[in-house]
Design a protein around this motif. Structure first.
Motif, PDB file in Angstrom:
ATOM      1  N   GLY A  50       0.818  -1.212   0.000  1.00  0.00           N
ATOM      2  CA  GLY A  50       0.000   0.000   0.000  1.00  0.00           C
ATOM      3  C   GLY A  50       0.850   1.259   0.000  1.00  0.00           C
ATOM      4  O   GLY A  50       2.084   1.204   0.074  1.00  0.00           O
ATOM      5  N   GLN A  51       0.171   2.397  -0.073  1.00  0.00           N
ATOM      6  CA  GLN A  51       0.856   3.683  -0.080  1.00  0.00           C
ATOM      7  C   GLN A  51       0.189   4.635   0.899  1.00  0.00           C
ATOM      8  O   GLN A  51      -1.034   4.620   1.060  1.00  0.00           O
ATOM      9  CB  GLN A  51       0.845   4.302  -1.472  1.00  0.00           C
ATOM     10  N   ALA A  52       1.010   5.451   1.546  1.00  0.00           N
ATOM     11  CA  ALA A  52       0.480   6.422   2.499  1.00  0.00           C
ATOM     12  C   ALA A  52       1.252   7.724   2.401  1.00  0.00           C
ATOM     13  O   ALA A  52       2.445   7.735   2.054  1.00  0.00           O
ATOM     14  CB  ALA A  52       0.564   5.874   3.921  1.00  0.00           C
ATOM     15  N   THR A  53       0.575   8.798   2.689  1.00  0.00           N
ATOM     16  CA  THR A  53       1.208  10.091   2.875  1.00  0.00           C
ATOM     17  C   THR A  53       1.156  10.401   4.362  1.00  0.00           C
ATOM     18  O   THR A  53       0.058  10.440   4.947  1.00  0.00           O
ATOM     19  CB  THR A  53       0.485  11.191   2.075  1.00  0.00           C
ATOM     20  N   LEU A  54       2.306  10.599   4.971  1.00  0.00           N
ATOM     21  CA  LEU A  54       2.366  10.879   6.402  1.00  0.00           C
ATOM     22  C   LEU A  54       2.270  12.390   6.616  1.00  0.00           C
ATOM     23  O   LEU A  54       2.984  13.165   5.975  1.00  0.00           O
ATOM     24  CB  LEU A  54       3.667  10.352   6.997  1.00  0.00           C
ATOM     25  N   ALA A  55       1.397  12.776   7.524  1.00  0.00           N
ATOM     26  CA  ALA A  55       1.205  14.195   7.817  1.00  0.00           C
ATOM     27  C   ALA A  55       1.289  14.415   9.319  1.00  0.00           C
ATOM     28  O   ALA A  55       0.266  14.454  10.008  1.00  0.00           O
ATOM     29  CB  ALA A  55      -0.146  14.671   7.279  1.00  0.00           C
ATOM     30  N   PRO A  56       2.525  14.529   9.845  1.00  0.00           N
ATOM     31  CA  PRO A  56       2.665  14.818  11.275  1.00  0.00           C
ATOM     32  C   PRO A  56       2.103  16.210  11.562  1.00  0.00           C
ATOM     33  O   PRO A  56       2.694  17.226  11.172  1.00  0.00           O
ATOM     34  CB  PRO A  56       4.178  14.767  11.510  1.00  0.00           C
ATOM     35  N   THR A  57       0.957  16.241  12.186  1.00  0.00           N
ATOM     36  CA  THR A  57       0.219  17.493  12.340  1.00  0.00           C
ATOM     37  C   THR A  57      -0.452  17.561  13.696  1.00  0.00           C
ATOM     38  O   THR A  57      -1.031  16.579  14.157  1.00  0.00           O
ATOM     39  CB  THR A  57      -0.872  17.612  11.242  1.00  0.00           C
ATOM     40  N   ASP A  58      -0.385  18.721  14.316  1.00  0.00           N
ATOM     41  CA  ASP A  58      -1.176  18.998  15.509  1.00  0.00           C
ATOM     42  C   ASP A  58      -2.534  19.490  15.034  1.00  0.00           C
ATOM     43  O   ASP A  58      -2.658  20.620  14.564  1.00  0.00           O
ATOM     44  CB  ASP A  58      -0.482  20.050  16.368  1.00  0.00           C
ATOM     45  N   VAL A  59      -3.552  18.641  15.131  1.00  0.00           N
ATOM     46  CA  VAL A  59      -4.854  19.003  14.572  1.00  0.00           C
ATOM     47  C   VAL A  59      -5.552  20.101  15.355  1.00  0.00           C
ATOM     48  O   VAL A  59      -6.600  20.601  14.923  1.00  0.00           O
ATOM     49  CB  VAL A  59      -5.783  17.778  14.431  1.00  0.00           C
ATOM     50  N   THR A  60      -4.996  20.487  16.497  1.00  0.00           N
ATOM     51  CA  THR A  60      -5.569  21.624  17.225  1.00  0.00           C
ATOM     52  C   THR A  60      -5.076  22.952  16.652  1.00  0.00           C
ATOM     53  O   THR A  60      -5.574  24.009  17.029  1.00  0.00           O
ATOM     54  CB  THR A  60      -5.224  21.566  18.724  1.00  0.00           C
ATOM     55  N   ASP A  61      -4.109  22.894  15.733  1.00  0.00           N
ATOM     56  CA  ASP A  61      -3.528  24.088  15.126  1.00  0.00           C
ATOM     57  C   ASP A  61      -4.333  24.438  13.874  1.00  0.00           C
ATOM     58  O   ASP A  61      -4.256  23.740  12.852  1.00  0.00           O
ATOM     59  CB  ASP A  61      -2.058  23.813  14.770  1.00  0.00           C
TER      60      ASP A  61
END
Length: 214
Positions: A50-61
């Motif tokens: 499979g394939q993924a795009t990683l998005a390390p993100t603070d979703v409160t921002d």
């Protein structure tokens, strides 16, 4: 073109299990604060082809979320599904001893952030996409004041969106998973026999079958 799937809170538990299962057919956009957990998930997804795009993100921002959604629009044009697994599980406490810091963090992630994510992600789902929220009916149980109250408020918001979009889309689903041996549950129920709980993988498979997306 098949739109990708966005999972907020994808680094562990049910979010990671959903990502791994859905990666058999869809490109996964995996969002979490913990980079290490996302990298481990990516290794597992690649191992099954499979394939993924990683998005390390603070979703409160707010600005980070807007940038993420704009990037999704520019690259893919939309989303097939959004599964919202991110949650702040405050320590159990009597209501009259809830720490102000835990209360504020619970409100910020479980309520305020959900209210900010919905209007930003809704345009990506259009009228045919699906948004999934996960209920945990512990509101009103002793010692669950902070987590239970804010989780109930999150689900109430999702229910309103569900009612509002019934005839127009996107399709809003609210699902109550079976108890699973997650790190969050271990904090709530220390000493529990985890062998009798449903695995995150089996629950992910059941939920996906319910949604009918594979």
């Amino acid at each position: 073109m098949t739109y990708p799937i966005l999972i907020t809170g994808a680094s562990r538990g049910l979010g990671a299990a959903l990502a791994l299962k859905l990666a058999q057919k869809f490109h996964i956009i995996a969002v979490a604060k913990t980079t290490g957990g996302l990298e481990e998930l990516d290794d597992r997804i690649q191992a099954i082809g499979g394939q993924a795009t990683l998005a390390p993100t603070d979703v409160t921002d707010f600005n980070a979320v807007r940038h993420l959604c704009r990037s999704i629009h520019d690259r893919w044009g939309g989303l097939h599904l959004w599964a919202h697994c991110a949650i702040h599980a405050a320590p159990l406490s009597p209501a009259n001893f809830i720490a102000a810091r835990d209360w504020e963090k619970s409100i910020k992630l479980n309520i305020t952030t959900t209210g900010m994510l919905i209007p930003n992600i809704a345009p990506l789902l259009g009228d045919t996409g699906t948004a999934v929220f996960f209920d945990d009916p512990c509101a009103g149980h002793k010692f669950f004041g902070s987590y239970g109250a804010t989780k109930a408020a999150q689900i109430s918001l999702a229910q309103s969106w569900q009612a509002e979009t019934k005839n127009t889309g996107p399709n809003v689903k609210i699902i109550t998973p079976a108890p699973m041996p997650t790190a969050t549950r271990a904090r709530f129920y220390p000493g529990e026999n985890r062998e009798v709980l449903k695995s995150c993988e089996s629950e992910a498979e059941r939920i996906i079958a319910t949604l009918g997306v594979i």
